[in-house]
Motif scaffolding. Sequence first.
Motif, PDB file in Angstrom:
ATOM      1  N   ALA A 207       0.742  -1.243  -0.031  1.00 49.25           N
ATOM      2  CA  ALA A 207      -0.056   0.022  -0.080  1.00 49.25           C
ATOM      3  C   ALA A 207       1.083   1.149  -0.009  1.00 49.25           C
ATOM      4  O   ALA A 207       0.620   2.204  -0.576  1.00 49.25           O
ATOM      5  CB  ALA A 207      -1.063   0.270   1.229  1.00 49.25           C
ATOM      6  N   ILE A 208       2.075   1.143   0.664  1.00 50.92           N
ATOM      7  CA  ILE A 208       2.811   2.368   0.596  1.00 50.92           C
ATOM      8  C   ILE A 208       3.417   2.714  -0.670  1.00 50.92           C
ATOM      9  O   ILE A 208       3.645   3.672  -1.245  1.00 50.92           O
ATOM     10  CB  ILE A 208       3.945   2.127   1.781  1.00 50.92           C
ATOM     11  CG1 ILE A 208       3.470   2.323   3.155  1.00 50.92           C
ATOM     12  CG2 ILE A 208       4.999   3.060   1.523  1.00 50.92           C
ATOM     13  CD1 ILE A 208       4.507   1.952   4.329  1.00 50.92           C
ATOM     14  N   VAL A 209       3.788   1.479  -1.386  1.00 54.34           N
ATOM     15  CA  VAL A 209       4.514   1.576  -2.672  1.00 54.34           C
ATOM     16  C   VAL A 209       3.443   2.206  -3.604  1.00 54.34           C
ATOM     17  O   VAL A 209       3.728   3.198  -4.539  1.00 54.34           O
ATOM     18  CB  VAL A 209       4.996   0.211  -3.001  1.00 54.34           C
ATOM     19  CG1 VAL A 209       5.641   0.331  -4.691  1.00 54.34           C
ATOM     20  CG2 VAL A 209       6.419  -0.111  -2.008  1.00 54.34           C
ATOM     21  N   VAL A 210       2.243   1.679  -3.523  1.00 55.79           N
ATOM     22  CA  VAL A 210       1.100   2.197  -4.521  1.00 55.79           C
ATOM     23  C   VAL A 210       0.934   3.645  -4.271  1.00 55.79           C
ATOM     24  O   VAL A 210       0.969   4.424  -5.285  1.00 55.79           O
ATOM     25  CB  VAL A 210       0.051   1.277  -4.423  1.00 55.79           C
ATOM     26  CG1 VAL A 210      -1.161   1.901  -5.348  1.00 55.79           C
ATOM     27  CG2 VAL A 210       0.171  -0.220  -4.965  1.00 55.79           C
ATOM     28  N   SER A 211       0.815   3.602  -2.944  1.00 51.08           N
ATOM     29  CA  SER A 211       0.449   5.311  -2.759  1.00 51.08           C
ATOM     30  C   SER A 211       1.549   6.246  -3.032  1.00 51.08           C
ATOM     31  O   SER A 211       1.566   7.392  -3.555  1.00 51.08           O
ATOM     32  CB  SER A 211       0.118   5.358  -1.302  1.00 51.08           C
ATOM     33  OG  SER A 211      -0.891   4.706  -0.712  1.00 51.08           O
ATOM     34  N   SER A 212       2.824   5.577  -2.917  1.00 49.16           N
ATOM     35  CA  SER A 212       4.051   6.666  -3.238  1.00 49.16           C
ATOM     36  C   SER A 212       4.146   6.907  -4.397  1.00 49.16           C
ATOM     37  O   SER A 212       4.442   8.167  -5.205  1.00 49.16           O
ATOM     38  CB  SER A 212       5.316   5.972  -2.651  1.00 49.16           C
ATOM     39  OG  SER A 212       5.316   5.792  -1.206  1.00 49.16           O
ATOM     40  N   VAL A 213       3.915   5.763  -5.419  1.00 46.70           N
ATOM     41  CA  VAL A 213       3.789   6.152  -6.815  1.00 46.70           C
ATOM     42  C   VAL A 213       2.841   7.144  -7.210  1.00 46.70           C
ATOM     43  O   VAL A 213       2.918   7.943  -8.037  1.00 46.70           O
ATOM     44  CB  VAL A 213       3.615   4.790  -7.553  1.00 46.70           C
ATOM     45  CG1 VAL A 213       3.418   4.680  -8.856  1.00 46.70           C
ATOM     46  CG2 VAL A 213       4.845   3.694  -7.468  1.00 46.70           C
ATOM     47  N   GLN A 214       1.441   6.900  -6.818  1.00 46.97           N
ATOM     48  CA  GLN A 214       0.658   7.945  -7.145  1.00 46.97           C
ATOM     49  C   GLN A 214       0.871   9.209  -6.466  1.00 46.97           C
ATOM     50  O   GLN A 214       0.632  10.292  -7.297  1.00 46.97           O
ATOM     51  CB  GLN A 214      -0.699   7.480  -6.319  1.00 46.97           C
ATOM     52  CG  GLN A 214      -1.973   8.352  -6.668  1.00 46.97           C
ATOM     53  CD  GLN A 214      -3.201   8.146  -5.720  1.00 46.97           C
ATOM     54  OE1 GLN A 214      -2.891   8.009  -4.296  1.00 46.97           O
ATOM     55  NE2 GLN A 214      -4.261   8.144  -6.266  1.00 46.97           N
ATOM     56  N   VAL A 215       1.501   9.772  -5.390  1.00 42.37           N
ATOM     57  CA  VAL A 215       1.943  10.994  -4.958  1.00 42.37           C
ATOM     58  C   VAL A 215       2.919  11.520  -5.944  1.00 42.37           C
ATOM     59  O   VAL A 215       2.812  12.477  -6.486  1.00 42.37           O
ATOM     60  CB  VAL A 215       2.527  10.821  -3.559  1.00 42.37           C
ATOM     61  CG1 VAL A 215       3.042  12.272  -3.090  1.00 42.37           C
ATOM     62  CG2 VAL A 215       1.304  10.424  -2.540  1.00 42.37           C
ATOM     63  N   VAL A 216       3.893  10.724  -6.179  1.00 39.73           N
ATOM     64  CA  VAL A 216       5.102  11.278  -6.997  1.00 39.73           C
ATOM     65  C   VAL A 216       4.445  11.496  -8.479  1.00 39.73           C
ATOM     66  O   VAL A 216       4.760  12.477  -8.867  1.00 39.73           O
ATOM     67  CB  VAL A 216       6.129  10.075  -7.379  1.00 39.73           C
ATOM     68  CG1 VAL A 216       7.179  10.492  -8.213  1.00 39.73           C
ATOM     69  CG2 VAL A 216       6.884  10.086  -5.936  1.00 39.73           C
ATOM     70  N   SER A 217       3.471  10.409  -9.246  1.00 40.69           N
ATOM     71  CA  SER A 217       3.029  10.720 -10.259  1.00 40.69           C
ATOM     72  C   SER A 217       2.071  11.911 -10.300  1.00 40.69           C
ATOM     73  O   SER A 217       2.220  12.686 -11.299  1.00 40.69           O
ATOM     74  CB  SER A 217       2.620   9.522 -10.983  1.00 40.69           C
ATOM     75  OG  SER A 217       1.345   9.081 -10.041  1.00 40.69           O
ATOM     76  N   ALA A 218       1.390  12.065  -9.215  1.00 32.20           N
ATOM     77  CA  ALA A 218       0.506  13.182  -9.429  1.00 32.20           C
ATOM     78  C   ALA A 218       1.236  14.555  -9.027  1.00 32.20           C
ATOM     79  O   ALA A 218       0.750  15.282 -10.129  1.00 32.20           O
ATOM     80  CB  ALA A 218      -0.691  13.061  -8.057  1.00 32.20           C
ATOM     81  N   ALA A 219       2.275  14.561  -8.272  1.00 33.77           N
ATOM     82  CA  ALA A 219       2.824  15.701  -8.322  1.00 33.77           C
ATOM     83  C   ALA A 219       3.572  15.876  -9.499  1.00 33.77           C
ATOM     84  O   ALA A 219       4.005  17.332  -9.983  1.00 33.77           O
ATOM     85  CB  ALA A 219       3.986  15.709  -7.058  1.00 33.77           C
ATOM     86  N   THR A 220       4.116  14.974 -10.357  1.00 32.89           N
ATOM     87  CA  THR A 220       5.000  15.370 -11.666  1.00 32.89           C
ATOM     88  C   THR A 220       3.960  15.824 -12.518  1.00 32.89           C
ATOM     89  O   THR A 220       4.095  16.822 -13.173  1.00 32.89           O
ATOM     90  CB  THR A 220       5.631  14.032 -11.935  1.00 32.89           C
ATOM     91  OG1 THR A 220       6.329  13.447 -10.967  1.00 32.89           O
ATOM     92  CG2 THR A 220       6.372  14.374 -13.130  1.00 32.89           C
ATOM     93  N   SER A 221       2.838  15.387 -12.610  1.00 26.01           N
ATOM     94  CA  SER A 221       1.960  15.471 -13.592  1.00 26.01           C
ATOM     95  C   SER A 221       1.242  16.882 -13.194  1.00 26.01           C
ATOM     96  O   SER A 221       1.149  17.929 -14.418  1.00 26.01           O
ATOM     97  CB  SER A 221       0.546  14.577 -13.583  1.00 26.01           C
ATOM     98  OG  SER A 221       1.125  13.344 -13.986  1.00 26.01           O
ATOM     99  N   LEU A 222       1.102  17.355 -12.174  1.00 28.18           N
ATOM    100  CA  LEU A 222       0.825  18.607 -11.658  1.00 28.18           C
ATOM    101  C   LEU A 222       1.669  19.842 -12.015  1.00 28.18           C
ATOM    102  O   LEU A 222       1.478  20.843 -12.586  1.00 28.18           O
ATOM    103  CB  LEU A 222       0.226  18.723 -10.387  1.00 28.18           C
ATOM    104  CG  LEU A 222      -1.188  17.942  -9.964  1.00 28.18           C
ATOM    105  CD1 LEU A 222      -1.380  17.847  -8.636  1.00 28.18           C
ATOM    106  CD2 LEU A 222      -2.426  18.583 -10.801  1.00 28.18           C
ATOM    107  N   HIS A 223       3.011  19.244 -11.976  1.00 29.29           N
ATOM    108  CA  HIS A 223       3.820  20.262 -12.017  1.00 29.29           C
ATOM    109  C   HIS A 223       4.263  20.587 -13.442  1.00 29.29           C
ATOM    110  O   HIS A 223       4.475  21.647 -13.949  1.00 29.29           O
ATOM    111  CB  HIS A 223       5.429  19.789 -11.290  1.00 29.29           C
ATOM    112  CG  HIS A 223       6.533  20.661 -11.653  1.00 29.29           C
ATOM    113  ND1 HIS A 223       6.481  21.746 -10.820  1.00 29.29           N
ATOM    114  CD2 HIS A 223       7.656  20.531 -12.440  1.00 29.29           C
ATOM    115  CE1 HIS A 223       7.548  22.476 -11.191  1.00 29.29           C
ATOM    116  NE2 HIS A 223       8.416  21.773 -12.196  1.00 29.29           N
TER     117      HIS A 223
END
Length: 496
Positions: A207-223
């Motif tokens: 769950a941590i791995v999946v959530s981390s991927v989501q946070v990083v990808s979301a931040a990257t996409s928004l940036h």
Amino acid sequence: MHERHRPATDTSIDAHYKTIPQAPEDDEGVIPSAAIEEPLDIEDADEASLAGIQHAHPPPVPSRIRWIHFLLGCAVLLPWNVMITATPYFISRLEGSPLRSTFSSWLSTSFTFANFFVLAYATTTAKKASSAKRVWWSTLCLAFLTFLLTLSTYVHLPTGVFFAFVLLNGIAQATAGSFLQTSVVAIASLFGPGVMQAVMSGQAAVAIVVSSVQVVSAATSLHASGELGIANDGLAEEKSAWAFFGLSTIFLVVCAGANVLLTRTPEYQAIVAPLDQSWTRRLSGEFNEPLVSQEVPATLADTKSQILRIARKNALYEFAVAYVFVVTLSVFPPLTISVQPTNPTIHPLLFSSVHFLVFNIGDFTGRYLCSIPRLLIWSAKRLAMLSAARTLFIPLFLACNITRDPSLPSTPPLINSDLLFMLTMLLFGLGNGYVSSLCMMAAGSLEHNPRLKGWKEDVDIAATVASFFLVGGLVTGSMMSFAVRAAVCGCNPFRT
């Protein structure tokens, strides 16, 4: 009850345990049902008085067995984490649909209902098939279903069709995951509480791995879009979902390979394989074949009786593990995802992604604490009290900055701080992982659960029954989320 005379040479699995009291047999070698019925007042006995009961001690388990079960634990909970963590993506595809507001509750309820009923079937038929084979095919099925979700990021379906696709995919994943869960738990229980703790930790780690991927990808996409502080058209959610759907598919294939490696280890061949083989011979009618354990129930009817007997004995453990998830699923994620950042410069997608990550970090930490001997609690009464105490988190979340129906009176939230909300999520996750892991470890432990009376044939059944009640808690909690969300947010849970 007298001790039964055992053969001079024990089988491979018996060699790993101390001699334990056995029930008398009749002339045909079958244990009478009356002989296995034991008093149900053991919880009232003083724990010190139970110290004299002779327990079985499993042998030390090599680290490679723990690591393989850690990976399999990741695979067990990966489907659920993929579905709930991708909630922002699913909701973005339902923009403008009346299904959007209650999608989270529908998803969690349909997933957990399917998980519950299929798990009941998988539990009662656990002795019919090889656990290793069930792990193999169910893991590959999950990989295929997750791959379909990856493909969904390239295709824009009508909202009604997409809604149905996601729910059906979730139901299919719950079905395959139920067989995977019972098999992994049954195998792990035979290796002892240490390996069970590895499975529980793996469930939280993924769950941590999946959530981390989501946070990083979301931040990257928004940036990349230059929209860290404002909402967009769902493109960021889509890119984020594509990343962790694809990685999840690859990981499940890796877990299938890890299962193959497990079945080839000498420890598996000595402890697990003999039980599968003896049950295969028994069910095929080869009653003259010597069994690994003479105390294995003779028929599937006896297996059902064994399940009910163990369920009665472990009632407190089963209540405790079920109620943990009743509380969790009643608010997470259907209610917690409605909490909006109080800081207007924080994008809602990033905030919701971080809130999943914080919960999962707390969940993993709680499960890791169960590997520290001084922090272990084996008492069923104490675990039940800790589980019930989690109810206090519900009013805490209700006091946060929840998005409500505009027609309802607006009042400032009591907890008007993003930091306090995240701290509450961290503690909420920690309690979830800690109490649930202790319950699962204790329920099937010969060394620490005196209710099993040293019967090693009850170990895998006790663990799978506790797992069944865990899912029962998920179902109950997901159903309660409809009422909680309707009462707080002012939305009709059955509006279409």
